[in-house]
Design a protein around this motif. Structure first.
Motif, short mmCIF file in Angstrom:
data_model
loop_
_atom_site.label_atom_id
_atom_site.label_comp_id
_atom_site.label_asym_id
_atom_site.label_seq_id
_atom_site.Cartn_x
_atom_site.Cartn_y
_atom_site.Cartn_z
N VAL A 117 -44.49 -33.11 31.63
CA VAL A 117 -45.79 -33.64 31.22
C VAL A 117 -45.64 -35.12 30.89
O VAL A 117 -44.72 -35.51 30.16
CB VAL A 117 -46.32 -32.88 29.98
N CYS A 118 -46.56 -35.96 31.40
CA CYS A 118 -46.51 -37.39 31.08
C CYS A 118 -46.90 -37.61 29.62
O CYS A 118 -47.57 -36.76 29.01
CB CYS A 118 -47.41 -38.19 32.02
N GLY A 119 -46.48 -38.74 29.06
CA GLY A 119 -46.74 -39.04 27.66
C GLY A 119 -48.21 -39.08 27.28
O GLY A 119 -48.58 -38.78 26.16
N ASN A 120 -49.06 -39.47 28.24
CA ASN A 120 -50.50 -39.52 27.96
C ASN A 120 -51.10 -38.13 27.76
O ASN A 120 -52.12 -38.00 27.10
CB ASN A 120 -51.24 -40.23 29.09
N CYS A 121 -50.48 -37.11 28.32
CA CYS A 121 -51.02 -35.75 28.23
C CYS A 121 -50.43 -34.94 27.08
O CYS A 121 -50.88 -33.84 26.82
CB CYS A 121 -50.80 -35.02 29.55
N VAL A 122 -49.42 -35.48 26.41
CA VAL A 122 -48.80 -34.75 25.30
C VAL A 122 -49.71 -34.81 24.08
O VAL A 122 -50.17 -35.88 23.68
CB VAL A 122 -47.42 -35.34 24.95
N ASP A 123 -49.99 -33.65 23.51
CA ASP A 123 -50.77 -33.55 22.28
C ASP A 123 -49.87 -32.85 21.26
O ASP A 123 -49.91 -31.64 21.11
CB ASP A 123 -52.05 -32.75 22.53
N CYS A 124 -49.04 -33.65 20.58
CA CYS A 124 -48.01 -33.11 19.71
C CYS A 124 -48.59 -32.38 18.51
O CYS A 124 -49.33 -32.95 17.70
CB CYS A 124 -47.07 -34.22 19.24
N LYS A 125 -48.24 -31.10 18.41
CA LYS A 125 -48.70 -30.27 17.29
C LYS A 125 -47.80 -30.43 16.06
O LYS A 125 -48.17 -30.03 14.97
CB LYS A 125 -48.74 -28.79 17.69
N LYS A 157 -44.34 -44.73 30.43
CA LYS A 157 -42.96 -44.33 30.73
C LYS A 157 -42.54 -43.08 29.97
O LYS A 157 -41.58 -42.43 30.34
CB LYS A 157 -42.00 -45.46 30.36
N HIS A 158 -43.22 -42.73 28.89
CA HIS A 158 -42.83 -41.59 28.06
C HIS A 158 -43.23 -40.27 28.71
O HIS A 158 -44.18 -40.21 29.48
CB HIS A 158 -43.46 -41.70 26.68
N TRP A 159 -42.52 -39.20 28.37
CA TRP A 159 -42.79 -37.88 28.94
C TRP A 159 -42.25 -36.80 28.02
O TRP A 159 -41.60 -37.08 27.03
CB TRP A 159 -42.17 -37.77 30.33
N SER A 160 -42.53 -35.56 28.37
CA SER A 160 -42.06 -34.42 27.60
C SER A 160 -41.96 -33.20 28.50
O SER A 160 -42.57 -33.15 29.56
CB SER A 160 -43.04 -34.13 26.45
N ARG A 161 -41.21 -32.22 28.05
CA ARG A 161 -41.13 -30.93 28.74
C ARG A 161 -42.10 -29.94 28.12
O ARG A 161 -42.26 -28.83 28.59
CB ARG A 161 -39.72 -30.36 28.65
N ASP A 162 -42.74 -30.35 27.03
CA ASP A 162 -43.62 -29.47 26.28
C ASP A 162 -44.91 -30.23 25.95
O ASP A 162 -44.86 -31.25 25.27
CB ASP A 162 -42.91 -29.05 24.99
N ALA A 165 -40.26 -37.68 20.13
CA ALA A 165 -39.67 -37.73 18.78
C ALA A 165 -39.49 -36.34 18.19
O ALA A 165 -38.56 -36.10 17.42
CB ALA A 165 -40.53 -38.58 17.86
N CYS A 166 -40.36 -35.43 18.54
CA CYS A 166 -40.32 -34.08 17.98
C CYS A 166 -39.53 -33.10 18.85
O CYS A 166 -39.59 -31.89 18.66
CB CYS A 166 -41.74 -33.58 17.74
N GLY A 167 -38.78 -33.61 19.82
CA GLY A 167 -37.88 -32.79 20.63
C GLY A 167 -38.42 -32.35 21.96
O GLY A 167 -37.85 -31.46 22.60
N GLY A 168 -39.49 -32.96 22.44
CA GLY A 168 -40.10 -32.55 23.70
C GLY A 168 -39.25 -32.80 24.94
O GLY A 168 -39.51 -32.21 25.98
N CYS A 169 -38.25 -33.66 24.85
CA CYS A 169 -37.42 -33.98 26.02
C CYS A 169 -36.06 -33.29 25.99
O CYS A 169 -35.27 -33.45 26.92
CB CYS A 169 -37.20 -35.48 26.13
N SER A 170 -35.74 -32.59 24.94
CA SER A 170 -34.41 -32.01 24.83
C SER A 170 -34.23 -30.83 25.78
O SER A 170 -35.20 -30.24 26.24
CB SER A 170 -34.13 -31.58 23.39
N GLY A 171 -32.98 -30.52 26.08
CA GLY A 171 -32.66 -29.40 26.96
C GLY A 171 -32.26 -29.80 28.36
O GLY A 171 -31.91 -28.96 29.16
#
Length: 147
Positions: free
Chosen positions: A56-64, A77-82, A88-94
């Motif tokens: 998921v691109c950084g613009n679409c992340v809605d961190c709970k 440039k930011h992104w996440s797997r969740d 910062a909250c661990g969305g890219c780990s794993g």
């Protein structure tokens, strides 16, 4: 909404960071939520290959976890797997390559990740550990800004 307005057909997809089509189109990764394209090596943290699972691109992340209130500025440039966890909250780990890049980039107070260039991070003059400015307890931590 905004994703629908900025949608592009497969023939018109570009890298949203560079604004161009990469020479090697296999390096273009698409957000699972908005379908925008991003070049792997321009991402932060960078990727050398398409990661398994959700992306998921950084613009679409809605961190709970932090409600998108971290010190980080949202970048293309930011992104996440969740979709519910920012970087910062661990969305890219794993992902091994990412884990090796971020292993030493955790705030010693809140344990969240930070990027090396984040403006809201300070370093202890004694032990050289890093913390977010908003996590600093002036009486408990002996800190100075990086020079």
């Amino acid at each position: 909404s905004n994703a629908i307005v900025s949608w592009r057909c497969p023939n018109c997809k570009i890298c949203e960071i560079a604004g161009t089509v990469p020479v090697d189109e296999t390096k273009l990764l698409y957000c699972e939520m908005c379908d925008r394209g991003f070049t792997l090596d321009l991402l932060d943290p960078p990727l050398s290959a398409v990661p398994p699972g959700l992306w998921v691109c950084g613009n679409c992340v809605d961190c709970k976890v932090c409600q998108n209130k971290s010190d980080q500025v949202i970048s293309r440039k930011h992104w996440s797997r969740d979709p519910e966890r920012c970087y910062a909250c661990g969305g890219c780990s794993g992902i091994p390559i990412v884990d090796s890049l971020i292993k030493d980039c955790r705030c010693n107070v809140c344990n969240k990740f930070y990027r090396k260039n984040d403006p809201g991070v300070i370093r202890c003059k004694k032990c050289k550990s890093h913390v977010h400015i908003h996590c600093d307890y002036p009486k408990k931590l002996n800190i100075l800004r990086d020079e």
